[in-house]
Design a protein around this motif. Structure first.
Motif, PDB file in Angstrom:
ATOM      1  N   LYS A 517       0.981  -1.240  -0.082  1.00 25.42           N
ATOM      2  CA  LYS A 517       0.023   0.019  -0.184  1.00 25.42           C
ATOM      3  C   LYS A 517       0.723   1.291   0.073  1.00 25.42           C
ATOM      4  O   LYS A 517       0.497   2.210  -0.737  1.00 25.42           O
ATOM      5  CB  LYS A 517      -0.870   0.027   1.014  1.00 25.42           C
ATOM      6  CG  LYS A 517      -2.015  -1.035   0.957  1.00 25.42           C
ATOM      7  CD  LYS A 517      -2.760  -0.925   2.314  1.00 25.42           C
ATOM      8  CE  LYS A 517      -4.064  -1.985   2.342  1.00 25.42           C
ATOM      9  NZ  LYS A 517      -5.081  -2.027   3.465  1.00 25.42           N
ATOM     10  N   GLU A 518       1.987   1.217   0.599  1.00 21.90           N
ATOM     11  CA  GLU A 518       2.797   2.391   0.714  1.00 21.90           C
ATOM     12  C   GLU A 518       3.431   2.519  -0.790  1.00 21.90           C
ATOM     13  O   GLU A 518       3.326   3.844  -1.178  1.00 21.90           O
ATOM     14  CB  GLU A 518       4.153   2.234   1.709  1.00 21.90           C
ATOM     15  CG  GLU A 518       5.242   3.209   1.858  1.00 21.90           C
ATOM     16  CD  GLU A 518       4.285   4.529   2.228  1.00 21.90           C
ATOM     17  OE1 GLU A 518       4.847   5.480   1.757  1.00 21.90           O
ATOM     18  OE2 GLU A 518       3.327   4.517   3.096  1.00 21.90           O
ATOM     19  N   ALA A 519       3.860   1.547  -1.378  1.00 21.08           N
ATOM     20  CA  ALA A 519       4.300   1.680  -2.882  1.00 21.08           C
ATOM     21  C   ALA A 519       3.148   2.148  -3.693  1.00 21.08           C
ATOM     22  O   ALA A 519       3.424   3.376  -4.368  1.00 21.08           O
ATOM     23  CB  ALA A 519       4.983   0.447  -3.334  1.00 21.08           C
ATOM     24  N   SER A 520       1.973   2.020  -3.552  1.00 18.00           N
ATOM     25  CA  SER A 520       0.852   2.324  -4.309  1.00 18.00           C
ATOM     26  C   SER A 520       0.774   3.886  -3.712  1.00 18.00           C
ATOM     27  O   SER A 520       0.517   4.792  -4.849  1.00 18.00           O
ATOM     28  CB  SER A 520      -0.370   1.397  -4.046  1.00 18.00           C
ATOM     29  OG  SER A 520      -1.652   2.107  -4.698  1.00 18.00           O
ATOM     30  N   ARG A 521       0.738   4.190  -2.506  1.00 16.48           N
ATOM     31  CA  ARG A 521       0.409   5.439  -2.207  1.00 16.48           C
ATOM     32  C   ARG A 521       1.688   6.538  -2.898  1.00 16.48           C
ATOM     33  O   ARG A 521       1.327   7.554  -3.379  1.00 16.48           O
ATOM     34  CB  ARG A 521       0.499   5.832  -0.858  1.00 16.48           C
ATOM     35  CG  ARG A 521      -0.818   5.247  -0.007  1.00 16.48           C
ATOM     36  CD  ARG A 521      -0.923   5.784   1.243  1.00 16.48           C
ATOM     37  NE  ARG A 521      -0.006   5.223   2.090  1.00 16.48           N
ATOM     38  CZ  ARG A 521      -0.437   3.905   2.666  1.00 16.48           C
ATOM     39  NH1 ARG A 521      -1.434   3.455   2.765  1.00 16.48           N
ATOM     40  NH2 ARG A 521       0.715   3.505   3.698  1.00 16.48           N
ATOM     41  N   LYS A 522       2.697   5.980  -2.816  1.00 17.17           N
ATOM     42  CA  LYS A 522       4.128   6.770  -3.436  1.00 17.17           C
ATOM     43  C   LYS A 522       3.640   6.948  -5.046  1.00 17.17           C
ATOM     44  O   LYS A 522       3.942   8.282  -5.503  1.00 17.17           O
ATOM     45  CB  LYS A 522       5.189   6.357  -3.221  1.00 17.17           C
ATOM     46  CG  LYS A 522       6.227   6.931  -3.741  1.00 17.17           C
ATOM     47  CD  LYS A 522       7.886   6.080  -3.261  1.00 17.17           C
ATOM     48  CE  LYS A 522       8.818   7.131  -3.825  1.00 17.17           C
ATOM     49  NZ  LYS A 522      10.259   6.349  -3.314  1.00 17.17           N
ATOM     50  N   MET A 523       3.382   6.133  -5.705  1.00 14.07           N
ATOM     51  CA  MET A 523       3.029   6.150  -7.341  1.00 14.07           C
ATOM     52  C   MET A 523       2.123   7.299  -7.204  1.00 14.07           C
ATOM     53  O   MET A 523       1.761   7.971  -8.097  1.00 14.07           O
ATOM     54  CB  MET A 523       2.554   4.663  -7.879  1.00 14.07           C
ATOM     55  CG  MET A 523       3.910   3.844  -7.646  1.00 14.07           C
ATOM     56  SD  MET A 523       3.137   2.205  -8.328  1.00 14.07           S
ATOM     57  CE  MET A 523       2.640   2.362  -9.655  1.00 14.07           C
ATOM     58  N   PHE A 524       0.779   6.949  -6.571  1.00 18.12           N
ATOM     59  CA  PHE A 524      -0.331   8.023  -6.903  1.00 18.12           C
ATOM     60  C   PHE A 524      -0.256   9.268  -6.395  1.00 18.12           C
ATOM     61  O   PHE A 524      -0.663  10.259  -6.956  1.00 18.12           O
ATOM     62  CB  PHE A 524      -1.600   7.247  -6.100  1.00 18.12           C
ATOM     63  CG  PHE A 524      -3.000   7.876  -6.335  1.00 18.12           C
ATOM     64  CD1 PHE A 524      -3.399   7.994  -7.523  1.00 18.12           C
ATOM     65  CD2 PHE A 524      -3.507   8.712  -5.307  1.00 18.12           C
ATOM     66  CE1 PHE A 524      -4.393   8.616  -7.868  1.00 18.12           C
ATOM     67  CE2 PHE A 524      -4.771   9.309  -5.708  1.00 18.12           C
ATOM     68  CZ  PHE A 524      -5.068   9.430  -6.811  1.00 18.12           C
ATOM     69  N   GLY A 525       0.704   9.536  -5.468  1.00 17.65           N
ATOM     70  CA  GLY A 525       1.115  10.863  -5.094  1.00 17.65           C
ATOM     71  C   GLY A 525       1.646  11.504  -6.062  1.00 17.65           C
ATOM     72  O   GLY A 525       1.767  12.820  -6.374  1.00 17.65           O
ATOM     73  N   ARG A 526       2.722  10.892  -7.011  1.00 18.62           N
ATOM     74  CA  ARG A 526       3.511  11.537  -8.008  1.00 18.62           C
ATOM     75  C   ARG A 526       2.459  11.904  -8.955  1.00 18.62           C
ATOM     76  O   ARG A 526       2.519  13.093  -9.508  1.00 18.62           O
ATOM     77  CB  ARG A 526       4.674  10.364  -8.430  1.00 18.62           C
ATOM     78  CG  ARG A 526       5.374  11.164  -9.543  1.00 18.62           C
ATOM     79  CD  ARG A 526       6.257  10.167 -10.093  1.00 18.62           C
ATOM     80  NE  ARG A 526       7.358   9.587  -9.094  1.00 18.62           N
ATOM     81  CZ  ARG A 526       8.067   8.651  -9.011  1.00 18.62           C
ATOM     82  NH1 ARG A 526       8.033   7.728 -10.375  1.00 18.62           N
ATOM     83  NH2 ARG A 526       9.042   8.125  -8.310  1.00 18.62           N
ATOM     84  N   TRP A 527       1.506  10.984  -9.446  1.00 17.86           N
ATOM     85  CA  TRP A 527       0.596  11.378 -10.308  1.00 17.86           C
ATOM     86  C   TRP A 527      -0.097  12.554  -9.875  1.00 17.86           C
ATOM     87  O   TRP A 527      -0.566  13.449 -10.686  1.00 17.86           O
ATOM     88  CB  TRP A 527      -0.388  10.094 -10.430  1.00 17.86           C
ATOM     89  CG  TRP A 527      -1.953  10.435 -11.050  1.00 17.86           C
ATOM     90  CD1 TRP A 527      -2.964  10.987 -10.533  1.00 17.86           C
ATOM     91  CD2 TRP A 527      -2.052  10.854 -12.547  1.00 17.86           C
ATOM     92  NE1 TRP A 527      -3.812  11.177 -11.620  1.00 17.86           N
ATOM     93  CE2 TRP A 527      -3.292  10.883 -12.683  1.00 17.86           C
ATOM     94  CE3 TRP A 527      -0.985  10.556 -13.787  1.00 17.86           C
ATOM     95  CZ2 TRP A 527      -3.880  11.444 -14.055  1.00 17.86           C
ATOM     96  CZ3 TRP A 527      -1.711  10.809 -14.728  1.00 17.86           C
ATOM     97  CH2 TRP A 527      -3.101  11.025 -15.101  1.00 17.86           C
ATOM     98  N   GLU A 528      -0.744  12.731  -8.663  1.00 25.00           N
ATOM     99  CA  GLU A 528      -1.442  13.833  -8.117  1.00 25.00           C
ATOM    100  C   GLU A 528      -0.776  15.076  -8.273  1.00 25.00           C
ATOM    101  O   GLU A 528      -1.215  16.085  -8.827  1.00 25.00           O
ATOM    102  CB  GLU A 528      -1.856  13.518  -6.853  1.00 25.00           C
ATOM    103  CG  GLU A 528      -2.967  12.567  -6.460  1.00 25.00           C
ATOM    104  CD  GLU A 528      -4.251  12.987  -6.874  1.00 25.00           C
ATOM    105  OE1 GLU A 528      -4.905  13.375  -5.844  1.00 25.00           O
ATOM    106  OE2 GLU A 528      -4.795  12.977  -8.114  1.00 25.00           O
ATOM    107  N   ARG A 529       0.579  15.096  -8.125  1.00 26.76           N
ATOM    108  CA  ARG A 529       1.471  16.505  -8.284  1.00 26.76           C
ATOM    109  C   ARG A 529       1.363  16.599  -9.748  1.00 26.76           C
ATOM    110  O   ARG A 529       1.466  17.726 -10.138  1.00 26.76           O
ATOM    111  CB  ARG A 529       2.863  16.142  -7.834  1.00 26.76           C
ATOM    112  CG  ARG A 529       2.899  15.915  -6.325  1.00 26.76           C
ATOM    113  CD  ARG A 529       4.431  16.090  -5.774  1.00 26.76           C
ATOM    114  NE  ARG A 529       5.454  15.413  -6.314  1.00 26.76           N
ATOM    115  CZ  ARG A 529       5.419  13.953  -5.826  1.00 26.76           C
ATOM    116  NH1 ARG A 529       4.849  13.670  -4.776  1.00 26.76           N
ATOM    117  NH2 ARG A 529       6.349  13.034  -6.433  1.00 26.76           N
ATOM    118  N   ALA A 530       1.676  15.491 -10.705  1.00 30.61           N
ATOM    119  CA  ALA A 530       1.895  15.949 -12.143  1.00 30.61           C
ATOM    120  C   ALA A 530       0.283  16.561 -12.536  1.00 30.61           C
ATOM    121  O   ALA A 530       0.201  17.475 -13.227  1.00 30.61           O
ATOM    122  CB  ALA A 530       2.046  14.584 -12.944  1.00 30.61           C
TER     123      ALA A 530
END
Length: 547
Positions: A517-530
């Motif tokens: 879940k932590e890896a998923s949150r990190k990936m999604f956080g980068r998307w949200e910034r983009a």
């Protein structure tokens, strides 16, 4: 990310299923009953013939021309669309009869179409007054900003279930009123006919001389002219858009499954065969995935990507950026069923973009091979906002933007980032649906061309991001199947939803999450910034053509 975690899904029933649910006699009968399905999509048309067990027996598909007169404009030739439908029917029927079947065994035809795409014609002459303006078209961005300031704008979504955006048919009609003199002339003369693609096709399939002018509730609910609670045209909304129904003919709204409302095919190899089902394409996919109970959801990765969540017999108005829409209405004594929807404008069309504009690949299905040349996206994030961003963001002034490019970046990284964009947006939509409904999905059913890869991106990346299993059927023509089901119900090929439990139930594949879940949150956080960084790229002069 190496090696997807895939679990074959066992058949839903045991080996004695024929005795338990469908007798041998009934199954044999269903195998000899056939229903046709016209599937008219954003970039291609197809016609399939299914047997009563939901197996496709014959099919034919054709792409048609996409026209881009200016940046953000997308048009179709309505006449060409009709021609592709007729050709697909002819070729699939030829294949069907070559296999030893008879046309007389085809009990009915169903229709599934792209939704908000808008066509206008002259009631007396049948003349097309402008190319069809396709649903992802963004030429109305300036009009949207203007109308958001008009009195009553804040009440519209509570009536229609749709926000003011470039998406609904109403905005496309407004643009044509303002920019196509012939449209205004025919409107003032009281001869203007309005339709979405389903209405236009039914008008032509029945023969123009028969003047069939209808739409089903699922397509009607996408125009923004319809009250979602009454499923009738709403005078308050018509007044807001300054549409006089005495000057413009609106199609009659009917259920999605009806033995008489849609007429019959007037010519060609299926002359005389009744058209008894009609659904917007995303509703058809929900039906084809057997999403008949509240809480069921499907995600279709097609030209765009659309997630529908069945909410039952009362509409749920979203407060988190989703749409309320009609899922289906099978008529007779049943009530209409509603859905929450998350709409992503660009999915498979981004792959076509890599093919047509950048020549990264020769054919769309080669995208998987290109993605396999690298292990991950190499740090690339591609916000595919070619038509702005739809649900749950609704950012009209976003533009397609690639972040994280370095000298290390290869075509394969961009290919992965392109497919991942749809998965990220789906994650955002599911988060919004959980907030609106108060429930978290335990499984997501998927279909559509982009779901075909086992390599990494949809559906495996989707499972990783959302943290729940993704269920993909072996037969993924679920949109066409949904149109066939709607048609079949009207002529008693099937009478109860229970009879459909056997349909397309075998050989599903389950993609299980394989990252933390932590890896998923990190990936999604980068998307949200983009996403935030993609805002504000719309230049004011972009809309000088036809404000």
């Amino acid at each position: 990310m190496t090696g997807p975690t895939i679990t074959p899904k066992p058949d839903n029933v045991s080996g004695d299923r024929k005795d338990a649910r469908v007798s041998m006699q009934d199954e044999k009968k269903l195998e000899q009953w056939f229903v046709g399905a016209i599937d008219q999509g954003t970039t291609s048309t197809r016609f399939l013939i299914f047997d009563g067990m939901g197996s496709p027996i014959a099919s034919h598909q054709m792409e048609f021309k996409q026209m881009y007169p200016y940046s953000g404009w997308i048009e179709h030739d309505p006449v060409e669309i009709v021609e592709t439908v007729n050709t697909c029917i002819e070729e699939a029927t030829k294949d069907f009869t070559a296999k030893g079947h008879s046309v007389s065994d085809i009990k009915a035809v169903g229709l599934s179409t792209q939704r908000e795409t808008t066509v206008l014609w002259d009631k007396e002459t049948g003349e097309i007054l402008h190319n069809a303006i396709a649903w992802p078209d963004t030429r109305t961005q300036a009009i949207v900003r203007e109308l958001k300031q008009r009195q009553g704008a804040d009440k519209l979504q509570d009536i229609c279930g749709l926000p003011l955006s470039t998406y609904p048919s109403s905005l496309k009609l407004t643009w044509m009123f303002r920019n196509v003199p012939k449209v205004r002339e025919v409107y003032e003369a009281g001869r203007l006919v309005f339709g979405t693609i389903d209405t236009w096709l039914l008008y032509n399939l029945n023969g123009k001389e028969n003047n069939v002018h209808v739409t089903d509730v699922t397509n009607a609910s996408r125009t923004m002219f319809v009250n979602l609670h009454t499923l009738r045209y709403d005078q308050t909304v018509l007044d807001f858009f300054r549409v006089d129904p005495k000057k413009m003919k609106l199609p009659k709204i009917v259920p999605s499954s009806d033995a008489h409302a849609f007429g019959s095919i007037a010519s060609g190899p299926l002359e005389g065969v009744k058209i008894t089902g009609c659904l917007g394409d995303q509703s058809a996919a929900l039906v084809g995935q057997l999403g008949f109970t509240p809480g069921k959801a499907k995600n279709t990765y097609g030209t765009g990507c659309f997630l529908l969540y069945n909410v039952g017999e009362k509409p749920v108005m979203s407060t988190h950026g989703l749409l309320a829409t009609v899922a289906y209405h099978f008529g007779r004594e049943t009530k209409p069923v509603y859905a929450l929807e998350g709409s992503i404008a660009v999915a498979g069309s981004a792959i076509q973009f890599l093919r047509n504009n950048f020549q990264f690949i020769e054919a769309s299905h080669h995208i998987n091979d290109l993605a396999a040349t690298v292990e991950d996206n190499g740090g690339c994030v591609f916000v595919t906002a070619f038509s702005g961003l739809f649900a749950p963001y609704w950012i009209d002034d976003a533009k397609g933007t690639i972040f994280g490019i370095t000298q290390h970046t290869e075509k394969g990284h961009v290919a992965r980032a392109t497919m991942e964009a749809t998965c990220f947006q789906t994650k955002a939509i599911l988060d919004a649906m959980e907030k609106d409904s108060g429930h978290k999905l335990s499984e997501l059913k998927v279909d559509g061309g982009m779901s075909n890869s086992d390599l990494s991106q949809p559906p495996q990346t989707q499972a990783d991001l959302i943290g729940i299993p993704v269920d993909r059927p072996a037969m993924r023509e679920t949109t066409s199947l949904g149109a066939a089901i709607a048609a079949g119900f009207a002529v008693d090929v099937w009478r109860e939803f229970e009879e459909l439990k056997e349909i397309n139930s075998q050989d599903h594949t389950i993609f299980n999450p394989r990252i933390s879940k932590e890896a998923s949150r990190k990936m999604f956080g980068r998307w949200e910034r983009a996403v935030e960084m993609s805002r504000g790229w719309l230049e004011s002069e972009h809309s000088t053509q036809g404000n």
